[in-house]
Enzyme design. Structure first.
Site, PDB file in Angstrom:
ATOM      1  N   SER A 156      -4.732  -3.607  -4.524  1.00 11.73           N
ATOM      2  CA  SER A 156      -4.220  -2.935  -3.169  1.00 11.73           C
ATOM      3  C   SER A 156      -4.670  -3.690  -1.977  1.00 11.73           C
ATOM      4  CB  SER A 156      -4.887  -1.625  -3.072  1.00 11.73           C
ATOM      5  OG  SER A 156      -6.248  -1.911  -2.434  1.00 11.73           O
ATOM      6  N   ASP A 157      -3.882  -3.797  -1.065  1.00 10.85           N
ATOM      7  CA  ASP A 157      -4.505  -4.273   0.353  1.00 10.85           C
ATOM      8  C   ASP A 157      -5.691  -3.499   0.695  1.00 10.85           C
ATOM      9  OD1 ASP A 157      -4.430  -5.808   2.438  1.00 10.85           O
ATOM     10  OD2 ASP A 157      -2.552  -5.894   3.150  1.00 10.85           O
ATOM     11  N   TYR A 158      -6.202  -4.026   1.646  1.00 10.05           N
ATOM     12  CA  TYR A 158      -7.611  -3.333   2.133  1.00 10.05           C
ATOM     13  C   TYR A 158      -7.267  -2.029   2.539  1.00 10.05           C
ATOM     14  CZ  TYR A 158     -10.802  -7.401   1.147  1.00 10.05           C
ATOM     15  OH  TYR A 158     -11.368  -8.286   0.975  1.00 10.05           O
TER      16      TYR A 158
END
Length: 792
Positions: A324-326
């Protein structure tokens, strides 16, 4: 239950049975600890031994919670770690920072030895104090060099793309990988292969530009540098796993604002945004992919089953890890409002195929209870954990999780790395205008008064590195580079001219422009200095705050204008009024609409952010030691009102404006040289090929000037008639070559069916029969053409 779920369950059951049988045969030594055993068997064996809690722990990371497991000296407290994460942890984010998401100017990061002390302590805890001894995977940022204290800082991605030199991008990433891996880290969150088609977007600096082909070639080179040039499943020494980001539509957000919707059709996605991802996956065996923050047609990428399962894993055959992106999984609730809580967000992301929740224990921390409640199948947990464990085994972490501080110190920012940084900066510089002022000459005055150069501007005495920056041991400003180049032969004068922002910390939330009245006084001082000079070098553009990632409403970075800020235009106007020869060097993160400057300056150089050796590179080009050969990877608009502005438009675009032009300030692929070149018309090996045929295109090039220089021959294709509208031109090949004065050469390209494929009216990828223009030249405008017919 759908057929895919049934297939998954049968596969997992078969793997479990094989694992248990193997474990019994091994006796007391678990199979997963045997490095000679097949990778799949090791994964199956380990997975069969894990509790649900241990599995879910592998799907989480630590960043914000670092302080909760550190002692007073910011070292690991194993007791706290055991209390907080008794089942281990899958990843640990950015061990080179001190405490998590804090500016290194506020809390300094860890140096090489400090990072390795933390990495080794965490691995010792994981290997010796957790039940199964599963090592931790560490990840770091490496967009244009390792973003850490002491590491080498290279030109920002958009500058690397300006080199039009994949071999150089590969070499830069070889160094980046080596420096990251030396600290015990095996996953890098790079490269960005977003196609950037809106310069208002603050993250455009992180990209390789606006063209799918150029972005794809640079992405392939970056991944090869990071992971190696073969598709070996085992991570080799000095290499790190790469992460393609951000899938997709991220580079042209609505209104140019970060995380904004990408309201594009499937055709637009497949023709412009998908190709770099597909190319890198097919050619490199890249190991990780990161979805984008934005939504596509109402579905955020982190919940998009069509995007991540059907296209990424199905059509493209990607078998690696989706990270995932942050905070993006929690954003399904907080920003997108398609989930009622973190538990629902976790279910959506897991169903879409997101394997791990970065950077902290967020929404995925709810998965253990959701499995127990029957809301999530453990088989789906197993599927994600299987991929994550596979990556750890491929990294060799079970056998060698520790780093050697002495070896890391020896290779970090060494002479080879600094030379690569200098070469990258030299090859990135783009000459946009020159009336003969450049190169500057260091004339021998024979004892007469020394010539004087006034080096002026807010970007003259500071080396701006750009977003996701590292902190090299030393960096060279333009002022430093010029002084080192000229020595005592030239009198170098300096004035700041203006200040752009009060602060230039990329991490800081608040951005304030400098006081205009104070700037007017600085302009007066600069004019007084410049009066005593023979030449002016003016360095203007951005700070790391005026163009950056806008990661929150409290941390903005996008702009509704492409004009310079902070009285920089007024500074130029005041200096121009002196009537002295003036060279402008742009150091910036986005294309700037410098219309008046482009018209009035004697010479104009685009540098973007040039890294730690940028000042030396600029001096080398200013004084003619290096011929500028960079080309624009983006179109430079004349104003924000022209947007969207990119070269590969459809035929109906840009009919015209009342009272203004639709022509850009500088076109895609543009860049001058200190010499001149003659590029011939393309010569085809055949003017008629079949639908699956190929053609060889030869282009003669001659250096018609008096000095050696670089030219980049660019090849574009146009389908004259299609079943759907086609772009007026599309880049399909390029090559940068160096020729001596009077030297001639031939550049040859082989165009296969891939160069002519398109998505037809039935959304099938085919080569349609018909006439195609094959166009070659030094940029996207000055082209010569030949006609090719395709079809039986």
């Amino acid at each position: 239950m759908n057929p895919l779920a049934i297939t998954r369950l049968f596969s997992l059951a078969a793997g479990l049975s094989a694992s248990l049988a193997s474990a019994g045969a091994q006796g007391a030594t678990p199979l997963y600890k045997n490095p000679a055993a097949p990778l799949e068997a090791r994964v199956n064996d380990l997975l069969a031994r894990m509790t649900l809690e241990e599995k879910v722990a592998q799907m989480q990371s630590i960043w914000d919670a670092k302080s909760e497991v550190f002692d007073a000296k910011l070292g690991l407290d194993a007791r706290k770690m055991a209390q907080k994460f008794p089942d281990g942890i899958g990843q640990f984010a950015r061990p080179s920072d001190a405490t998590g998401p804090v500016s290194p100017r506020v809390v300094p990061g860890r140096d090489v030895r400090g990072t390795i002390r933390l990495v080794n302590a965490l691995q010792q805890f994981a290997m010796q104090r957790t039940r199964l001894g599963i090592p931790i995977m560490f990840h770091e940022e490496g967009l244009h060099g390792y973003a850490a204290l002491g590491a080498t800082s290279f030109p920002q991605a958009i500058a690397l793309a300006s080199s039009w030199d994949p071999a150089l991008v590969r070499a830069v990433n070889v160094v980046t990988a080596r420096e990251i891996r030396a600290r015990g880290v095996t996953l890098a969150l790079t490269p960005v292969v977003d196609v950037a088609r809106d310069p208002r977007w603050g993250r455009i600096e992180e990209t390789f530009g606006e063209d799918p082909f150029l972005v794809g070639e640079m992405g392939v080179a970056a991944v090869q540098g990071l992971q190696g040039e073969d598709k070996a499943r085992k991570l080799q020494s000095g290499k790190v796993f790469a992460t393609l980001k951000h899938l997709t539509g991220h580079g042209q957000p609505e209104s140019g604002t970060n995380v904004g919707p990408a309201p594009y059709s499937e055709r637009t996605l497949r023709e412009f945004f998908f190709p770099p991802f597909e190319k890198v996956i097919s050619r490199t065996g890249v190991s990780a992919v990161m979805p984008s923050y934005n939504e596509i047609d109402g579905v955020p990428s982190h919940a998009n089953v069509w995007l991540l399962e059907k296209v990424l894993r199905g059509e493209w055959g990607f078998d690696g890890v989706v990270v995932s992106d942050y905070y993006a999984i929690e954003d399904l609730e907080r920003l997108h409002h398609i989930a009622a809580g973190p538990d629902a967000a976790a279910r959506l992301a897991l169903a879409a195929g997101v394997d791990i929740d970065l950077p902290s224990s967020g929404a995925y921390a709810t998965l253990t209870q959701q499995v127990r409640d029957g809301r999530v199948l453990e088989a789906h947990i197993d599927e994600a954990v299987r991929r994550l464990l596979t990556l750890k085994f491929r990294a060799g972490l079970f056998e060698n999780p520790y780093a050697d501080p002495d070896a890391a110190v020896a290779l970090t920012n060494n002479l080879e790395a600094r030379r690569t940084a200098l070469k990258a900066a030299q090859r990135a510089l783009i000459l946009l205008k020159n009336d003969g002022t450049l190169p500057l000459h260091l004339a021998d005055t024979g004892g007469a008064a020394r010539p004087a150069i006034a080096v002026i501007g807010p970007n003259a005495a500071v080396a701006r590195l750009g977003g996701y920056y590292g902190q090299p041991p030393a960096s060279v400003s333009i002022l430093d580079g010029i002084r080192a180049k000229v020595g005592a032969r030239v009198k170098v004068l300096f004035a700041q001219g203006v200040k752009i922002t009060v602060n230039d910390d990329w991490w800081a939330d608040d951005v304030q422009l400098a006081d205009p009245e104070a700037n007017h006084r600085l302009i007066e001082d600069a004019v007084a200095v410049a009066r005593n000079a023979d030449q002016i070098v003016l360095a203007i553009g951005d700070t790391e705050q005026t163009s950056r990632e806008g990661w929150a409403k409290t941390h903005l970075g996008d702009r509704d204008s492409l004009d310079l800020v902070g009285q920089q235009q007024a500074l130029f106007d005041a200096l121009h009024a002196l009537g002295k020869p003036m060279t402008v060097v742009l150091i910036n993160g986005r294309p700037a609409s410098t219309v008046a400057i482009a018209e009035q300056a004697n010479a104009l150089l685009e540098g973007w952010y040039l890294g730690e050796q940028g000042g030396n590179a600029v001096a080398d080009v200013l004084f003619g030691e290096v011929d500028p050969g960079g080309k624009l990877p983006v179109t430079i608009p004349r104003s924000v009102g022209q947007l969207p502005m990119f070269y590969n438009v459809k035929p109906t675009a840009r009919r015209g404006y009342l009272f203004d032009t639709v022509e850009p300030l500088f076109p895609f692929g543009y860049g001058l040289s200190y010499t001149s070149f003659e590029i011939g018309a393309p010569q085809l090996s055949d003017d008629h090929i079949g639908l699956n045929g190929s053609v060889r295109v030869s282009v003669a090039v001659r250096n018609t000037g008096a000095r050696s220089g670089d030219e980049t021959v660019q090849l574009y294709v146009h389908q004259q008639v299609g079943s759907v509208t086609r772009p007026i031109k599309e880049l399909k090949a390029f090559e940068r070559i160096t020729l001596a004065p009077g030297e001639s050469g031939t550049v040859a390209f082989s165009l296969t069916a891939e160069a002519f494929r398109m998505w037809n009216v039935q959304m099938q990828r085919v080569v349609e029969p018909g006439a195609f223009d094959i166009m070659t030249g030094p940029n996207s405008v000055d082209l010569k053409s030949a006609l090719l017919h395709i079809g039986d």
